[in-house]
Write a protein that holds these residues in place. Structure first.
Motif, PDB file in Angstrom:
ATOM      1  N   ASN A  43       0.827  -1.201   0.000  1.00  0.00           N
ATOM      2  CA  ASN A  43       0.000   0.000   0.000  1.00  0.00           C
ATOM      3  C   ASN A  43       0.861   1.250   0.000  1.00  0.00           C
ATOM      4  OD1 ASN A  43      -2.406  -1.556   0.356  1.00  0.00           O
ATOM      5  ND2 ASN A  43      -1.839  -1.792   2.498  1.00  0.00           N
ATOM      6  N   GLY A  44       0.245   2.342  -0.339  1.00  0.00           N
ATOM      7  CA  GLY A  44       0.930   3.626  -0.274  1.00  0.00           C
ATOM      8  C   GLY A  44       0.742   4.396  -1.562  1.00  0.00           C
ATOM      9  N   THR A  45       0.252   5.629  -1.420  1.00  0.00           N
ATOM     10  CA  THR A  45       0.053   6.479  -2.592  1.00  0.00           C
ATOM     11  C   THR A  45       1.278   7.352  -2.808  1.00  0.00           C
ATOM     12  OG1 THR A  45      -1.087   8.013  -1.118  1.00  0.00           O
ATOM     13  CG2 THR A  45      -2.466   6.566  -2.440  1.00  0.00           C
ATOM     14  N   LYS A  46       1.546   7.694  -4.058  1.00  0.00           N
ATOM     15  CA  LYS A  46       2.645   8.580  -4.455  1.00  0.00           C
ATOM     16  C   LYS A  46       3.988   8.177  -3.829  1.00  0.00           C
ATOM     17  CE  LYS A  46      -0.290  12.504  -5.325  1.00  0.00           C
ATOM     18  NZ  LYS A  46      -0.741  13.806  -4.922  1.00  0.00           N
ATOM     19  N   PRO A  47       4.398   6.916  -3.988  1.00  0.00           N
ATOM     20  CA  PRO A  47       5.654   6.489  -3.360  1.00  0.00           C
ATOM     21  C   PRO A  47       6.883   7.012  -4.103  1.00  0.00           C
ATOM     22  CG  PRO A  47       4.759   4.709  -4.670  1.00  0.00           C
ATOM     23  CD  PRO A  47       3.748   5.823  -4.715  1.00  0.00           C
ATOM     24  N   SER A  48       7.937   7.261  -3.352  1.00  0.00           N
ATOM     25  CA  SER A  48       9.256   7.499  -3.944  1.00  0.00           C
ATOM     26  C   SER A  48      10.211   6.494  -3.311  1.00  0.00           C
ATOM     27  CB  SER A  48       9.722   8.934  -3.713  1.00  0.00           C
ATOM     28  OG  SER A  48       9.989   9.149  -2.346  1.00  0.00           O
ATOM     29  N   TYR A  49      11.214   6.081  -4.075  1.00  0.00           N
ATOM     30  CA  TYR A  49      12.082   4.979  -3.666  1.00  0.00           C
ATOM     31  C   TYR A  49      13.530   5.442  -3.547  1.00  0.00           C
ATOM     32  CZ  TYR A  49       8.028   2.371  -5.266  1.00  0.00           C
ATOM     33  OH  TYR A  49       6.751   1.903  -5.430  1.00  0.00           O
ATOM     34  N   THR A  50      14.206   4.930  -2.521  1.00  0.00           N
ATOM     35  CA  THR A  50      15.634   5.167  -2.339  1.00  0.00           C
ATOM     36  C   THR A  50      16.275   3.827  -2.025  1.00  0.00           C
ATOM     37  OG1 THR A  50      15.165   7.339  -1.377  1.00  0.00           O
ATOM     38  CG2 THR A  50      17.377   6.452  -1.021  1.00  0.00           C
ATOM     39  N   TRP A  51      17.372   3.516  -2.709  1.00  0.00           N
ATOM     40  CA  TRP A  51      18.096   2.264  -2.454  1.00  0.00           C
ATOM     41  C   TRP A  51      19.258   2.522  -1.516  1.00  0.00           C
ATOM     42  CZ3 TRP A  51      16.505  -2.485  -3.584  1.00  0.00           C
ATOM     43  CH2 TRP A  51      15.465  -2.614  -4.513  1.00  0.00           C
ATOM     44  N   LEU A  52      19.465   1.584  -0.583  1.00  0.00           N
ATOM     45  CA  LEU A  52      20.557   1.683   0.376  1.00  0.00           C
ATOM     46  C   LEU A  52      21.482   0.486   0.234  1.00  0.00           C
ATOM     47  CD1 LEU A  52      18.481   2.612   3.567  1.00  0.00           C
ATOM     48  CD2 LEU A  52      19.533   4.170   1.933  1.00  0.00           C
ATOM     49  N   LYS A  53      22.766   0.752   0.392  1.00  0.00           N
ATOM     50  CA  LYS A  53      23.769  -0.312   0.441  1.00  0.00           C
ATOM     51  C   LYS A  53      24.453  -0.159   1.786  1.00  0.00           C
ATOM     52  CE  LYS A  53      28.075  -1.764  -1.758  1.00  0.00           C
ATOM     53  NZ  LYS A  53      29.018  -1.479  -2.833  1.00  0.00           N
ATOM     54  N   ASP A  54      24.354  -1.193   2.628  1.00  0.00           N
ATOM     55  CA  ASP A  54      24.901  -1.143   3.981  1.00  0.00           C
ATOM     56  C   ASP A  54      24.345   0.065   4.745  1.00  0.00           C
ATOM     57  OD1 ASP A  54      26.355  -2.084   6.138  1.00  0.00           O
ATOM     58  OD2 ASP A  54      28.170  -1.002   5.574  1.00  0.00           O
ATOM     59  N   GLY A  55      23.059   0.370   4.535  1.00  0.00           N
ATOM     60  CA  GLY A  55      22.401   1.443   5.265  1.00  0.00           C
ATOM     61  C   GLY A  55      22.672   2.847   4.759  1.00  0.00           C
ATOM     62  N   LYS A  56      23.484   2.985   3.705  1.00  0.00           N
ATOM     63  CA  LYS A  56      23.810   4.311   3.167  1.00  0.00           C
ATOM     64  C   LYS A  56      23.221   4.434   1.757  1.00  0.00           C
ATOM     65  CE  LYS A  56      28.275   4.108   5.502  1.00  0.00           C
ATOM     66  NZ  LYS A  56      28.261   2.665   5.706  1.00  0.00           N
ATOM     67  N   PRO A  57      22.800   5.647   1.366  1.00  0.00           N
ATOM     68  CA  PRO A  57      22.250   5.801   0.012  1.00  0.00           C
ATOM     69  C   PRO A  57      23.229   5.295  -1.040  1.00  0.00           C
ATOM     70  CG  PRO A  57      21.886   7.784   1.306  1.00  0.00           C
ATOM     71  CD  PRO A  57      22.770   6.884   2.130  1.00  0.00           C
ATOM     72  N   LEU A  58      22.695   4.583  -1.991  1.00  0.00           N
ATOM     73  CA  LEU A  58      23.496   3.981  -3.049  1.00  0.00           C
ATOM     74  C   LEU A  58      24.119   5.059  -3.922  1.00  0.00           C
ATOM     75  CD1 LEU A  58      24.062   1.071  -3.930  1.00  0.00           C
ATOM     76  CD2 LEU A  58      22.138   1.243  -5.471  1.00  0.00           C
ATOM     77  N   LEU A  59      25.411   4.946  -4.158  1.00  0.00           N
ATOM     78  CA  LEU A  59      26.101   5.915  -4.997  1.00  0.00           C
ATOM     79  C   LEU A  59      25.824   5.600  -6.462  1.00  0.00           C
ATOM     80  CD1 LEU A  59      29.510   6.008  -3.115  1.00  0.00           C
ATOM     81  CD2 LEU A  59      27.667   7.686  -3.000  1.00  0.00           C
ATOM     82  N   ASN A  60      25.760   6.636  -7.261  1.00  0.00           N
ATOM     83  CA  ASN A  60      25.503   6.451  -8.685  1.00  0.00           C
ATOM     84  C   ASN A  60      26.715   5.781  -9.334  1.00  0.00           C
ATOM     85  OD1 ASN A  60      24.215   6.569 -11.068  1.00  0.00           O
ATOM     86  ND2 ASN A  60      24.265   8.781 -11.282  1.00  0.00           N
ATOM     87  N   ASP A  61      26.476   4.752 -10.096  1.00  0.00           N
ATOM     88  CA  ASP A  61      27.541   3.986 -10.729  1.00  0.00           C
ATOM     89  C   ASP A  61      27.025   3.557 -12.095  1.00  0.00           C
ATOM     90  OD1 ASP A  61      29.050   1.573 -11.521  1.00  0.00           O
ATOM     91  OD2 ASP A  61      29.940   1.688  -9.542  1.00  0.00           O
ATOM     92  N   SER A  62      27.892   3.577 -13.084  1.00  0.00           N
ATOM     93  CA  SER A  62      27.440   3.250 -14.443  1.00  0.00           C
ATOM     94  C   SER A  62      26.935   1.811 -14.556  1.00  0.00           C
ATOM     95  CB  SER A  62      28.568   3.483 -15.442  1.00  0.00           C
ATOM     96  OG  SER A  62      29.674   2.665 -15.127  1.00  0.00           O
ATOM     97  N   ARG A  63      27.326   0.936 -13.630  1.00  0.00           N
ATOM     98  CA  ARG A  63      26.849  -0.454 -13.674  1.00  0.00           C
ATOM     99  C   ARG A  63      25.467  -0.596 -13.061  1.00  0.00           C
ATOM    100  NH1 ARG A  63      29.076  -3.481 -10.248  1.00  0.00           N
ATOM    101  NH2 ARG A  63      29.853  -1.800  -8.969  1.00  0.00           N
ATOM    102  N   MET A  64      25.022   0.425 -12.339  1.00  0.00           N
ATOM    103  CA  MET A  64      23.748   0.337 -11.627  1.00  0.00           C
ATOM    104  C   MET A  64      22.666   1.061 -12.402  1.00  0.00           C
ATOM    105  SD  MET A  64      25.008   0.657  -7.751  1.00  0.00           S
ATOM    106  CE  MET A  64      26.333  -0.395  -7.179  1.00  0.00           C
TER     107      MET A  64
END
Length: 120
Positions: A43-64
């Protein structure tokens, strides 16, 4: 409105239910394989998503690669440093949910056994 009070949620808002990370295949991967993680919630309206790696926001990487809504994370060629815990955070204006972490294990391919190694 009194100071410190919050504005009422917009009409029709639904809080985010607890998300979970769905794994397309196995969580044990050989070096340079690809894998996909899907951030799922009921459930949940208007969701936005954030990915974490080891609890920290995922850094932008060309492989991701992230899907346009950022709900799906694909790593095209895993490296040893991708061996970690991954989770997703889903937020909307009235709530937030964080998935339990999923452990991704990356291993190096074991060297091929040479024919003369197996003889007594």
């Amino acid at each position: 409105m009194a100071p410190g009070s919050q504005a009422p949620p917009p009409p029709g808002s639904v809080p985010i239910s607890r998300p979970q990370v769905l794994v397309a295949s196995t969580t044990v991967l050989e070096l340079s394989e690809a894998f996909t993680l899907n951030c799922s919630h009921e459930n949940g309206t208007k969701p936005s998503y954030t990915w974490l790696k080891d609890g920290k926001p995922l850094l932008n990487d060309s492989r991701m690669l992230l899907s346009p809504d950022q709900k799906v994370l694909t790593i095209t060629r895993v490296l040893m440093e991708d061996d970690d815990l991954y989770s997703c955070v889903v937020e909307n204006p009235i709530s937030q949910g964080r998935s339990p972490p999923v452990k991704i294990t990356v291993y190096r391919e074991s060297p091929a056994t040479l024919p003369w190694d197996s003889q007594p």
